[in-house]
Design an enzyme around this catalytic site. Structure first.
Site, PDB file in Angstrom:
ATOM      1  N   LYS A   1       0.754  -1.234  -0.048  1.00  0.00           N
ATOM      2  CA  LYS A   1       0.012  -0.151   0.115  1.00  0.00           C
ATOM      3  C   LYS A   1       0.879   1.296  -0.063  1.00  0.00           C
ATOM      4  O   LYS A   1       0.597   2.199  -0.802  1.00  0.00           O
ATOM      5  CB  LYS A   1      -0.971   0.063   1.122  1.00  0.00           C
ATOM      6  CG  LYS A   1      -1.477   1.419   1.279  1.00  0.00           C
ATOM      7  CD  LYS A   1      -2.445   1.282   2.699  1.00  0.00           C
ATOM      8  CE  LYS A   1      -1.573   1.673   4.147  1.00  0.00           C
ATOM      9  NZ  LYS A   1      -1.564   3.156   4.256  1.00  0.00           N
ATOM     10  N   ASN A   2       1.863   1.136   0.808  1.00  0.00           N
ATOM     11  CA  ASN A   2       2.762   2.719   0.940  1.00  0.00           C
ATOM     12  C   ASN A   2       3.604   2.600  -0.203  1.00  0.00           C
ATOM     13  O   ASN A   2       4.577   3.603  -0.158  1.00  0.00           O
ATOM     14  CB  ASN A   2       3.357   2.539   2.482  1.00  0.00           C
ATOM     15  CG  ASN A   2       2.369   2.635   3.322  1.00  0.00           C
ATOM     16  OD1 ASN A   2       1.025   2.985   3.081  1.00  0.00           O
ATOM     17  ND2 ASN A   2       2.592   2.427   4.746  1.00  0.00           N
TER      18      ASN A   2
ATOM     19  N   CYS B   1      -4.670  12.781  12.516  1.00  0.00           N
ATOM     20  CA  CYS B   1      -5.637  11.356  12.418  1.00  0.00           C
ATOM     21  C   CYS B   1      -5.211  10.750  13.753  1.00  0.00           C
ATOM     22  O   CYS B   1      -4.825  11.244  14.803  1.00  0.00           O
ATOM     23  CB  CYS B   1      -4.866  10.394  11.382  1.00  0.00           C
ATOM     24  SG  CYS B   1      -3.190   9.834  11.629  1.00  0.00           S
TER      25      CYS B   1
ATOM     26  N   ARG C   1       0.487  14.661  12.668  1.00  0.00           N
ATOM     27  CA  ARG C   1       0.848  14.759  11.077  1.00  0.00           C
ATOM     28  C   ARG C   1       1.250  15.805  10.316  1.00  0.00           C
ATOM     29  O   ARG C   1       0.607  16.267   9.381  1.00  0.00           O
ATOM     30  CB  ARG C   1      -0.139  13.740  10.434  1.00  0.00           C
ATOM     31  CG  ARG C   1      -0.704  12.416  11.066  1.00  0.00           C
ATOM     32  CD  ARG C   1       0.117  11.304  11.163  1.00  0.00           C
ATOM     33  NE  ARG C   1       0.690  10.625  10.180  1.00  0.00           N
ATOM     34  CZ  ARG C   1       0.313   9.763   9.588  1.00  0.00           C
ATOM     35  NH1 ARG C   1      -0.880   9.318  10.077  1.00  0.00           N
ATOM     36  NH2 ARG C   1       0.543   9.235   8.444  1.00  0.00           N
TER      37      ARG C   1
ATOM     38  N   ASP D   1       4.718   0.716  12.069  1.00  0.00           N
ATOM     39  CA  ASP D   1       3.253   0.069  11.598  1.00  0.00           C
ATOM     40  C   ASP D   1       3.025  -1.288  12.186  1.00  0.00           C
ATOM     41  O   ASP D   1       2.009  -1.944  11.959  1.00  0.00           O
ATOM     42  CB  ASP D   1       3.244   0.217  10.199  1.00  0.00           C
ATOM     43  CG  ASP D   1       3.098   1.418   9.580  1.00  0.00           C
ATOM     44  OD1 ASP D   1       3.510   1.639   8.283  1.00  0.00           O
ATOM     45  OD2 ASP D   1       3.035   2.268  10.328  1.00  0.00           O
TER      46      ASP D   1
ATOM     47  N   ARG E   1      -8.488  -0.478   4.704  1.00  0.00           N
ATOM     48  CA  ARG E   1      -7.772   0.683   3.888  1.00  0.00           C
ATOM     49  C   ARG E   1      -6.279  -0.075   3.627  1.00  0.00           C
ATOM     50  O   ARG E   1      -5.656   0.497   2.667  1.00  0.00           O
ATOM     51  CB  ARG E   1      -7.248   1.596   4.980  1.00  0.00           C
ATOM     52  CG  ARG E   1      -8.662   2.505   5.418  1.00  0.00           C
ATOM     53  CD  ARG E   1      -8.392   3.896   5.938  1.00  0.00           C
ATOM     54  NE  ARG E   1      -7.213   4.536   5.398  1.00  0.00           N
ATOM     55  CZ  ARG E   1      -6.419   5.714   5.840  1.00  0.00           C
ATOM     56  NH1 ARG E   1      -6.926   5.888   7.114  1.00  0.00           N
ATOM     57  NH2 ARG E   1      -5.744   5.894   5.202  1.00  0.00           N
TER      58      ARG E   1
HETATM   59  C1  EPZ Z   1       4.170   6.801   6.208  1.00  0.00           C
HETATM   60  O1  EPZ Z   1       3.622   8.160   6.717  1.00  0.00           O
HETATM   61  C2  EPZ Z   1       3.389   5.861   5.914  1.00  0.00           C
HETATM   62  N1  EPZ Z   1       2.101   6.027   5.041  1.00  0.00           N
HETATM   63  C3  EPZ Z   1       3.070   5.404   7.522  1.00  0.00           C
HETATM   64  O2  EPZ Z   1       2.011   4.138   7.416  1.00  0.00           O
HETATM   65  C4  EPZ Z   1       4.100   5.101   8.216  1.00  0.00           C
HETATM   66  O3  EPZ Z   1       3.843   4.761   9.483  1.00  0.00           O
HETATM   67  C5  EPZ Z   1       4.826   6.228   8.137  1.00  0.00           C
HETATM   68  O4  EPZ Z   1       5.505   6.555   7.008  1.00  0.00           O
HETATM   69  C6  EPZ Z   1       6.330   5.864   9.047  1.00  0.00           C
HETATM   70  O5  EPZ Z   1       7.004   4.798   8.427  1.00  0.00           O
HETATM   71  C7  EPZ Z   1       2.209   6.065   3.950  1.00  0.00           C
HETATM   72  O6  EPZ Z   1       3.461   5.746   3.350  1.00  0.00           O
HETATM   73  C8  EPZ Z   1       1.095   6.473   3.072  1.00  0.00           C
HETATM   74  P1  EPZ Z   1       6.333  10.486   8.156  1.00  0.00           P
HETATM   75  P2  EPZ Z   1       4.142   9.569   6.654  1.00  0.00           P
HETATM   76  O7  EPZ Z   1       6.496  11.545   7.520  1.00  0.00           O
HETATM   77  O8  EPZ Z   1       4.903   9.720   5.420  1.00  0.00           O
HETATM   78  C9  EPZ Z   1       6.778  13.545  11.337  1.00  0.00           C
HETATM   79  C10 EPZ Z   1       0.296   2.869   7.698  1.00  0.00           C
HETATM   80  O9  EPZ Z   1      -0.357   2.422   8.723  1.00  0.00           O
HETATM   81  N2  EPZ Z   1       6.856  14.801  10.332  1.00  0.00           N
HETATM   82  O10 EPZ Z   1       7.497   9.452   7.992  1.00  0.00           O
HETATM   83  O11 EPZ Z   1       3.322  10.667   6.994  1.00  0.00           O
HETATM   84  C11 EPZ Z   1       5.367  13.270  11.568  1.00  0.00           C
HETATM   85  O12 EPZ Z   1       4.738  14.049  12.639  1.00  0.00           O
HETATM   86  C12 EPZ Z   1       0.595   4.414   7.793  1.00  0.00           C
HETATM   87  O13 EPZ Z   1       0.084   2.163   6.538  1.00  0.00           O
HETATM   88  C13 EPZ Z   1       6.918  16.010  10.728  1.00  0.00           C
HETATM   89  O14 EPZ Z   1       7.338  16.514  11.674  1.00  0.00           O
HETATM   90  O15 EPZ Z   1       5.269   9.424   7.890  1.00  0.00           O
HETATM   91  C14 EPZ Z   1       5.823  11.789  12.153  1.00  0.00           C
HETATM   92  O16 EPZ Z   1       5.902  12.057  13.561  1.00  0.00           O
HETATM   93  C15 EPZ Z   1       0.413   5.173   9.032  1.00  0.00           C
HETATM   94  N3  EPZ Z   1       6.797  16.909   9.527  1.00  0.00           N
HETATM   95  C16 EPZ Z   1       6.884  11.503  11.759  1.00  0.00           C
HETATM   96  O17 EPZ Z   1       7.587  12.522  11.028  1.00  0.00           O
HETATM   97  C17 EPZ Z   1       6.700  16.554   8.349  1.00  0.00           C
HETATM   98  O18 EPZ Z   1       6.738  17.294   7.322  1.00  0.00           O
HETATM   99  C18 EPZ Z   1       7.032  10.181  10.725  1.00  0.00           C
HETATM  100  O19 EPZ Z   1       6.227  10.929   9.728  1.00  0.00           O
HETATM  101  C19 EPZ Z   1       6.251  15.138   7.915  1.00  0.00           C
HETATM  102  C20 EPZ Z   1       6.330  14.196   8.825  1.00  0.00           C
END
Ligand code: EPZ
Length: 427
Positions: free
Chosen positions: A23-24, A119, A124, A307, A399
């Site tokens: 998915k990701n 969420c 996020r 995850d 999802r």
């Molecule tokens: C991706 O989300 C995945 N989703 C998530 O999977 C996964 O848990 C996550 O990466 C971490 O591996 C998809 O790929 C669609 P991040 P993403 O940006 O990109 C902070 C699932 O269950 N952050 O790496 O949103 C944020 O707050 C989902 O399949 C900032 O501070 O994750 C978080 O604490 C859930 N500023 C951390 O980084 C930003 O601009 C990780 O977020 C962006 C993120």
């Protein structure tokens, strides 16, 4: 129609099961298809809710996509891209829709996307996505609940990510693919799904080097072309099924797996006393001894994946001894704890740590899923609990897991999906 998943715990899961495409990886790659006018053919695409939502986002931008369930191929032709505003209700429904902002900006010079908002697992933010777009020369306006960004021509730059954000790395990579000059992302996310996106962009004629390391270089090109591309297997679905074998003291062969994507989980399952056999494209997981308590800390890849934190917690509620689970990636990813406690699990939350004191058994009860991976964890707990469990809000599960209950039932689980009306007669 609202449904619940009902199960009678106690069956060992035995047999083999095949994992779907990731998915990701699908979601950013579908967004990246906006970068080229020609048709791309994506293979190994699971018909998940989130994939269907992303197809709706593309359609709202004037981009038609056609999914063939028989061969799991998704054809996307972005030649008719005629809008640069993603529909707010879809972005709010699925935050990954926000990933269209980079390719839209690169392709059309303008993008307007509503703020994805928080969420169940955290606020996020998107500050690192916007930091990247600004570094490439884009104007970024933060309006009432939306982002509007414009750029005549993006110019490659070096961007340091304060956190190795998966989404921000993907946004910058996609925007940079058609920018002038070279973009360097420092402290980039190294997840396999980021590597898959880079490989897809390169299949379209792009030049992304170093994906999977902390420094990614993107040499902008003037045009990208159609291609056919197979996404990687879903390491999180695979990991969830591996934990299903562990929690039911079963023996499962999980096919269509890249074992190197699962090193932390394999290590932790072995520490709990499971047998894990790795082969080329599959893993075999079995357990015939008591579960040992283990400590784990979620980290950006190659650390333990956030995850899989909740599925592992379900397993550790039945371990001998005390396990400490530290969640360092998201600030609110313990929503499943309350529900596990209702099954008799002994879990104490101390800031970002969950201290799990294992019990001999869990008892089945009525449960509510709060997010995608929590839903999976509660089902795993229900498979091992004494008696019957019902999990509601199962739309969260759909999802990210395709035919999950069917897969578990094929392995011997006593599990079904019922309408709410049927559920009333079930207990
Ligand atoms: C991706 O989300 C995945 N989703 C998530 O999977 C996964 O848990 C996550 O990466 C971490 O591996 C998809 O790929 C669609 P991040 P993403 O940006 O990109 C902070 C699932 O269950 N952050 O790496 O949103 C944020 O707050 C989902 O399949 C900032 O501070 O994750 C978080 O604490 C859930 N500023 C951390 O980084 C930003 O601009 C990780 O977020 C962006 C993120």
């Amino acid at each position: 129609m609202a449904e619940i998943i009902t199960m009678e715990g106690g069956n060992r899961l035995v047999g083999q099961v095949r994992v779907e495409g990731a998915k990701n990886a699908c979601l950013p790659i579908m967004a990246a298809a906006l970068l080229c006018e020609e048709q791309v053919v994506l293979c190994e695409i699971p018909p998940l809710e989130d994939v269907q939502t992303m197809c709706k986002v593309l359609a709202a931008l004037g981009v038609q996509s056609k999914f063939c369930a028989a061969d799991k191929k998704l054809r996307i032709s972005a030649g008719q891209l005629n809008m640069n505003e993603a529909p707010a209700e879809l972005v709010r429904q699925m935050r990954a829709s926000f990933l269209v902002i980079g390719p839209l900006l690169a392709r059309t010079g303008r993008a307007r996307v509503c703020l994805p908002g928080g969420c169940a697992i955290g606020i996020r933010p998107i500050d690192l996505h916007l930091k990247g777009l600004k570094a490439l020369g884009a104007e970024v306006l933060i309006g009432q609940g939306f982002i509007e960004t414009t750029a005549n021509k993006l110019q490659g730059q070096t961007v340091y990510l304060d956190f190795p954000s998966v989404g921000a790395t993907e946004t910058i990579m996609m925007a940079a693919a058609l920018a002038r000059g070279v973009t360097v992302i420092e402290n980039a996310a190294e997840e396999p799904e980021v590597v898959d996106l880079a490989r897809f962009i390169n299949s379209m004629g792009g030049r992304v080097i170093g994906a999977g390391t902390e420094t990614v270089r993107i040499y902008g090109v003037s045009k990208l072309y159609g291609c056919e591309y197979s996404v990687i297997p879903d390491r999180i679905e695979a990991g969830t099924l591996m934990v299903a074998a562990a929690i039911t003291a079963g023996a499962i062969t999980i096919e269509n797996v890249i074992p190197t994507h699962l090193v932390p989980l394999i290590a932790k399952l072995r520490e709990t006393g499971c047998h894990v056999l790795e082969e080329d494209a599959q893993v075999h997981v079995s357990r015939n001894s008591p579960i040992c308590a283990v400590n784990l800390k979620t980290l950006p890849y190659p650390g333990f994946p956030t995850d899989l934190q909740s599925p592992m917690m379900a397993l550790l509620t039945l371990a001998n001894g005390r396990s400490v689970i530290t969640e360092t990636v998201f600030e609110n990813r313990f929503r499943h704890v309350e529900e596990l406690r209702r099954m008799g699990a002994q879990i104490k939350i101390e800031a970002h740590c969950a201290v799990v004191t294992g019990r001999d058994s869990l008892r089945g009860t009525i449960l509510k899923a709060t997010d995608l991976r929590a839903a999976a964890a509660l089902i795993l707990a229900g498979l091992a609990a004494k008696g019957r469990s019902q999990v509601s809000q199962v739309h969260h599960l759909d999802r990210g897991y395709w035919q999950f209950t069917e897969k578990l039932a094929s392995l011997g689980a006593d599990i079904r999906r019922l309408s709410l009306r049927q559920a009333a007669d079930d207990l």
